[in-house]
Design an enzyme around this catalytic site. Structure first.
Site, short mmCIF file in Angstrom:
data_model
loop_
_atom_site.label_atom_id
_atom_site.label_comp_id
_atom_site.label_asym_id
_atom_site.label_seq_id
_atom_site.Cartn_x
_atom_site.Cartn_y
_atom_site.Cartn_z
N GLY A 14 19.80 76.66 72.20
CA GLY A 14 19.57 78.07 71.95
C GLY A 14 20.00 79.02 73.05
CG HIS A 111 33.87 77.73 65.79
ND1 HIS A 111 33.30 76.52 65.41
CD2 HIS A 111 35.14 77.43 66.17
CE1 HIS A 111 34.18 75.56 65.55
NE2 HIS A 111 35.30 76.08 66.01
CG ASP A 147 33.68 76.04 62.00
OD1 ASP A 147 32.57 76.58 62.11
OD2 ASP A 147 33.92 74.88 62.38
C1 GRF Z 1 27.74 77.03 70.95
O1 GRF Z 1 28.88 76.60 71.66
C2 GRF Z 1 28.13 77.63 69.64
O2 GRF Z 1 29.35 78.30 69.67
C3 GRF Z 1 28.24 76.42 68.75
O3 GRF Z 1 27.20 75.57 69.16
C4 GRF Z 1 26.87 75.86 70.51
C5 GRF Z 1 25.41 76.22 70.52
O4 GRF Z 1 24.91 76.41 71.81
N1 GRF Z 1 28.21 76.81 67.35
P1 GRF Z 1 23.50 77.08 72.03
O5 GRF Z 1 22.49 76.29 71.19
O6 GRF Z 1 23.58 78.50 71.58
O7 GRF Z 1 23.24 76.96 73.49
#
Ligand code: GRF
Length: 217
Positions: A14, A111, A147
């Site tokens: 998160g 993404h 995506d």
């Molecule tokens: C991020 O790199 C996001 O782009 C991808 O999953 C990862 C999540 O990271 N979809 P976090 O849980 O927000 O730290």
């Protein structure tokens, strides 16, 4: 003016959720997070939300017989909180066409690549293996294909010759944390609309300049 009510869907640590929480802490930020939902109980992202006094719901997808009943529970939690915009932030479940279409143009994702390049998973490994000179992140409206969907904002980072996936991931992530709150702000300010599957932004201001990698000698 009333703030845009945002629901955030997570599956893990998160850090993007945290970036949104931090942005919302500014009294002038035009959005507020009204619920955080995780499909994985006990993840760090839920702790982050609780620390910020945001209501959380853990909806373990494993407890449901298929995607639809799981998504029904998610939908109920979102509706109960009067969510107007759903942000996927490291949410690792594919959503059905029914759910995506129900939330059409009110559902966004981040993404960690420059879409449409490098969809899917293991992105940073694949970017390095391909020898791409730049990578980055994309915030986009969600469509049923993985995506896929109209792009709201992208941020670019260089790929180094001796990069490893963790270093590249961290470089991209730092930009994710800037891009996601900005995308939500633009939406909350009613400056974002989708026309013919392209995002049109009111008062669009572009970054100046260009990057070349490797840099010119
Ligand atoms: C991020 O790199 C996001 O782009 C991808 O999953 C990862 C999540 O990271 N979809 P976090 O849980 O927000 O730290």
């Amino acid at each position: 003016m009333a703030k845009l009510k945002v629901g955030v869907l997570i599956s893990g640590r998160g850090s993007n959720l945290q970036a949104l929480i931090d942005a919302c802490a500014d009294k002038d930020y035009p959005a507020e997070i009204v619920v955080v939902i995780s499909n994985v109980p006990g993840v760090a992202g839920l702790d982050r939300a609780e620390a910020a006094n945001i209501p959380t719901v853990a909806i373990d997808h494993k407890a449901f017989d298929g995607r639809e009943p799981f998504e029904e529970a998610v939908g109920e939690a979102l509706s109960a909180a009067n969510v107007q915009l759903v942000c996927l932030a490291g949410f690792m479940r594919l959503l059905t066409e029914g759910f995506v279409n129900h939330w059409r143009d009110r559902l966004i994702n981040i993404h960690p690549s420059l879409l449409p390049a490098f969809r899917g998973i293991h992105i940073h490994e694949r970017v390095i293996e391909y020898g791409a000179r730049f990578s980055g992140c994309t915030v986009h409206f969600v469509r049923p294909a993985m995506d896929d969907g109209p792009i709201i904002i992208q941020a670019v980072v260089p790929v180094f010759q001796d990069d490893d996936p963790d270093l590249l991931a961290a470089r991209v992530l730092a930009q994710e944390h800037r891009a996601y709150p900005l995308a939500v702000r633009l939406i909350a300010e009613s400056r974002v609309r989708v026309a013919d599957e392209q995002v049109v932004i009111g008062d669009f201001r572009s970054q100046d300049g260009a990057m070349i990698n490797p840099a010119p000698e």
